[in-house]
Design a protein around this motif. Structure first.
Motif, PDB file in Angstrom:
ATOM      1  N   GLN A 250      -8.060  -0.870   4.558  1.00 52.69           N
ATOM      2  CA  GLN A 250      -8.372   0.149   5.558  1.00 52.69           C
ATOM      3  C   GLN A 250      -7.091   0.824   6.048  1.00 52.69           C
ATOM      4  O   GLN A 250      -6.042   0.187   6.145  1.00 52.69           O
ATOM      5  N   ALA A 251      -7.207   2.119   6.369  1.00 45.34           N
ATOM      6  CA  ALA A 251      -6.082   2.864   6.935  1.00 45.34           C
ATOM      7  C   ALA A 251      -6.025   2.738   8.454  1.00 45.34           C
ATOM      8  O   ALA A 251      -4.955   2.853   9.063  1.00 45.34           O
ATOM      9  N   THR A 252      -7.172   2.509   9.084  1.00 43.81           N
ATOM     10  CA  THR A 252      -7.277   2.467  10.547  1.00 43.81           C
ATOM     11  C   THR A 252      -6.359   1.409  11.139  1.00 43.81           C
ATOM     12  O   THR A 252      -6.215   0.307  10.596  1.00 43.81           O
ATOM     13  N   ILE A 285      -1.531  14.640  17.544  1.00 43.55           N
ATOM     14  CA  ILE A 285      -2.302  13.437  17.849  1.00 43.55           C
ATOM     15  C   ILE A 285      -2.254  12.516  16.633  1.00 43.55           C
ATOM     16  O   ILE A 285      -2.558  12.941  15.509  1.00 43.55           O
ATOM     17  N   GLY A 286      -1.883  11.268  16.842  1.00 37.35           N
ATOM     18  CA  GLY A 286      -1.847  10.318  15.738  1.00 37.35           C
ATOM     19  C   GLY A 286      -3.248   9.971  15.270  1.00 37.35           C
ATOM     20  O   GLY A 286      -4.095   9.601  16.075  1.00 37.35           O
ATOM     21  N   TYR A 287      -3.494  10.090  13.956  1.00 35.54           N
ATOM     22  CA  TYR A 287      -4.827   9.807  13.427  1.00 35.54           C
ATOM     23  C   TYR A 287      -4.734   9.179  12.051  1.00 35.54           C
ATOM     24  O   TYR A 287      -3.714   9.277  11.361  1.00 35.54           O
ATOM     25  N   LYS A 288      -5.823   8.530  11.642  1.00 37.33           N
ATOM     26  CA  LYS A 288      -5.971   7.994  10.299  1.00 37.33           C
ATOM     27  C   LYS A 288      -7.336   8.398   9.759  1.00 37.33           C
ATOM     28  O   LYS A 288      -8.333   8.345  10.489  1.00 37.33           O
ATOM     29  N   LEU A 289      -7.389   8.805   8.507  1.00 42.02           N
ATOM     30  CA  LEU A 289      -8.654   9.030   7.817  1.00 42.02           C
ATOM     31  C   LEU A 289      -9.063   7.720   7.161  1.00 42.02           C
ATOM     32  O   LEU A 289      -8.228   7.014   6.599  1.00 42.02           O
ATOM     33  N   ASP A 290     -10.370   7.404   7.199  1.00 40.53           N
ATOM     34  CA  ASP A 290     -10.760   6.114   6.665  1.00 40.53           C
ATOM     35  C   ASP A 290     -12.212   6.118   6.201  1.00 40.53           C
ATOM     36  O   ASP A 290     -13.021   6.976   6.597  1.00 40.53           O
ATOM     37  N   ILE A 291     -12.523   5.145   5.361  1.00 38.38           N
ATOM     38  CA  ILE A 291     -13.882   4.873   4.890  1.00 38.38           C
ATOM     39  C   ILE A 291     -14.263   3.482   5.378  1.00 38.38           C
ATOM     40  O   ILE A 291     -13.500   2.527   5.209  1.00 38.38           O
ATOM     41  N   TYR A 292     -15.437   3.378   6.012  1.00 34.76           N
ATOM     42  CA  TYR A 292     -15.933   2.084   6.496  1.00 34.76           C
ATOM     43  C   TYR A 292     -17.066   1.640   5.567  1.00 34.76           C
ATOM     44  O   TYR A 292     -18.173   2.180   5.627  1.00 34.76           O
ATOM     45  N   PRO A 293     -16.832   0.659   4.700  1.00 30.32           N
ATOM     46  CA  PRO A 293     -17.822   0.357   3.655  1.00 30.32           C
ATOM     47  C   PRO A 293     -19.131  -0.269   4.136  1.00 30.32           C
ATOM     48  O   PRO A 293     -20.171  -0.076   3.509  1.00 30.32           O
ATOM     49  N   TYR A 294     -19.102  -1.027   5.222  1.00 33.62           N
ATOM     50  CA  TYR A 294     -20.318  -1.715   5.698  1.00 33.62           C
ATOM     51  C   TYR A 294     -20.580  -1.318   7.147  1.00 33.62           C
ATOM     52  O   TYR A 294     -20.402  -2.122   8.061  1.00 33.62           O
ATOM     53  N   TYR A 295     -21.022  -0.086   7.354  1.00 35.24           N
ATOM     54  CA  TYR A 295     -20.996   0.512   8.688  1.00 35.24           C
ATOM     55  C   TYR A 295     -22.033   1.619   8.729  1.00 35.24           C
ATOM     56  O   TYR A 295     -22.260   2.327   7.746  1.00 35.24           O
TER      57      TYR A 295
END
Length: 350
Positions: A250-252, A285-295
């Motif tokens: 995860q990137a988050t 603004i600090g940010y991260k792009l991410d994929i949540y697989p079980y969400y």
């Protein structure tokens, strides 16, 4: 608008996580949010599911925007009263029994009585049970030890405890000098606190938003359908504010705002995602792009229910989701800043 005081936000979150609200038993925490908004002279109403909708009129009343965060949490119900006077549990929400082993809990009866207890393995004592460490953590083996002198099912029922009574978990909320906030139920009460602060900031500064904006404090998200209704026909854009999931791959992180591009329901709206990242970059603004697989989120529930809307998902990064969670004040700040920038901009053209 200026950024709200993060210390105030954290205090709100600490209050929220300290109010038991497992899915299905959320009236007390909804009342807390309702009272907070009433003091700001914000129009609110409850839906039939018990969720709360707050509305801020905007310059454009033909195209509405909705933001949502959920106040319901993981929890349990009494599944069975055992002959020993211990309780079996049926879990509410998507988590594993090992996440609550050794946790203090509260049993609330239908009449409103509350009893404390501890969630333990039946085979906890290593001096008695050879398989104490290896036995499976499941419904059959885990039980609640009630802090009362009860040794039979009859004695438990005399207390007023019965099958179907709600069981909530001690949040153990704590802040650290280094800026961390750790507690159960930051999913999603951290986001609820952020939205409450955002609304307060809008009202105190007398800002009129570009669009009529609804805030749904949903109360059934953990069981899949919190945000799938009460969306006005004029709503064109729907943004869920919920935890960013952390872990391997995860990137988050706990210091930036997480912008979800895809979860188990599929991709989120590409145009809205690009708009959010552009706002973050424009405002540093600090940010991260991410994929949540079980969400899944309230926004994905709204899409599944057939609403013709643009949908997105952002939120603070939360470590150890559905267990003893943690975030940092920086993530709360960056999420707040992105939301402030977002609500002051026009909706994404579709």
């Amino acid at each position: 608008m200026k950024t709200p005081d993060t210390n105030q936000t954290i205090e709100l979150i600490k209050d929220l996580v300290s109010i038991p609200s497992p899915s299905g038993n959320t009236d007390r925490v909804i009342s807390y949010v309702e009272d907070f908004l009433a003091k700001l002279d914000v129009e609110t109403k409850r839906n039939r599911k018990g969720g709360l909708i707050a509305t801020l009129p905007g310059k454009n009343d033909a195209e509405h925007r909705m933001l949502t965060a959920h106040v319901d949490t993981l929890g349990a119900m009494v599944k069975e009263i055992k002959p020993s006077g211990r309780l079996k549990l049926s879990l509410i929400g998507g988590f594993k029994f090992n996440a609550i082993e050794g946790e203090y809990c509260e049993i609330e009866t239908v009449s409103g009585k509350k009893y404390s207890g501890t969630i333990l393995m039946h085979q906890t004592s290593v001096h008695v049970y050879k398989d104490a460490g290896k036995a499976e953590r499941n419904e059959a083996n885990m039980e609640v030890r009630i802090d009362e002198k009860v040794h039979t099912a009859e004695e438990v029922r005399e207390l007023g405890i019965e099958v179907g009574d709600f069981v909530s978990f001690d949040p153990r909320v704590e802040t650290t000098r280094s800026g961390y906030l750790k507690s159960r139920h930051l999913d999603d009460k951290a986001s609820v606190g952020i939205l409450m602060q955002l609304i307060r900031q809008v009202k105190e500064e007398g800002v009129t938003l570009p669009h009529t904006t609804h805030f749904l404090i949903s109360n059934n998200e953990e069981i899949g359908y919190g945000g799938n209704s009460n969306i006005t026909p004029e709503t064109v854009e729907y943004l869920a504010v919920d935890m960013g999931a952390m872990g391997d791959g995860q990137a988050t992180d706990e210091y930036t705002v997480s912008i979800c591009v895809k979860d188990a329901s599929g991709p989120y709206h590409y145009g809205l995602r690009r708009h959010l990242t552009a706002l973050a970059e424009k405002n540093e603004i600090g940010y991260k792009l991410d994929i949540y697989p079980y969400y899944g989120s309230d926004a994905s529930a709204a899409i599944r229910s057939g609403h013709d809307i643009v949908h997105g998902l952002i939120g603070p990064g939360i470590d150890s989701s559905h267990a003893y969670e943690r975030t940092h004040r920086n993530s709360i700040e960056e999420t707040t800043r992105l939301l402030l920038a977002y609500v002051q901009e026009p909706v994404v053209a579709t």
